[in-house]
Design an enzyme around this catalytic site. Sequence first.
Site, PDB file in Angstrom:
ATOM      1  CG  ASP A   1      48.455  30.004  76.032  1.00 23.93           C
ATOM      2  OD1 ASP A   1      48.032  29.247  74.796  1.00 23.93           O
ATOM      3  OD2 ASP A   1      48.310  30.617  76.365  1.00 23.93           O
TER       4      ASP A   1
ATOM      5  CG  HIS B   1      43.186  28.416  78.625  1.00 25.49           C
ATOM      6  ND1 HIS B   1      42.429  29.177  78.895  1.00 25.49           N
ATOM      7  CD2 HIS B   1      44.389  28.688  79.154  1.00 25.49           C
ATOM      8  CE1 HIS B   1      42.974  29.870  77.965  1.00 25.49           C
ATOM      9  NE2 HIS B   1      44.601  29.823  78.562  1.00 25.49           N
TER      10      HIS B   1
HETATM   11 ZN    ZN Z   1      48.322  30.998  80.077  1.00 24.85          ZN
END
Ligand code: ZN
Length: 215
Positions: A10, A165
């Site tokens: 993400d 991430h």
């Molecule tokens: Zn996010």
Amino acid sequence: MPWRVTLSFDNGPDPEITPQVLDILARRAILTTFFVVGDKLRDPERYAIVERAFREGHWIGNHTFNHLAPLGVTLDVDAPALEIGRTQELIGEMSHPDRLFRPFGSGGILDEALLSATAVDLLCRDGYTCVLWNVVPRDWENPKGWVPRALEQCAAEEWPLVVLHDLPTTAMEQLELFLDGLEAAGATIVQHFPEDCVPIVNGGIVADMSAYMPS
Ligand SMILES: [Zn+2]
């Protein structure tokens, strides 16, 4: 049935980190989903990285435009159209046919702030698929040491859907260690999502949304 694990990345694309993640995934023949932030796609260098991910078989999902406030918190009635719609336009033909959307959950928390009635209406009207998660090892908080926590959280789930991430926190330096750990635990990494993490499928609500919207 093998123990399935799904991975997602993400908040990218990041010009430095995302290509490194893509290299690792390619070497190991692992396919995942990248939930990208719309505002970042306006930069041609970052856009090209998403094109690479798409070309290499990863799914591209929508992770809001600004990634600043959960949709259930913002008072701006135009927020869903901007956050979801504008990002989807930028993703364009790279979009997965199911129009994958992942809301911004502050701190990785799934709660009533996640979505709003307006946002859910838009997701339904425009045929989106809402993809949540069940494993958030908070790689941003402990970039050197998140792997043991991630493996522990995965072990507790029948079918983990992990949020990582691709951001310059140094956390992705540990990605290979995590993948080695999953392999040692007998995981088969798959690209599709566990059903109970997907409350909206192609615009149809298939779960109780009350937990994800202000009452
Ligand atoms: Zn996010």
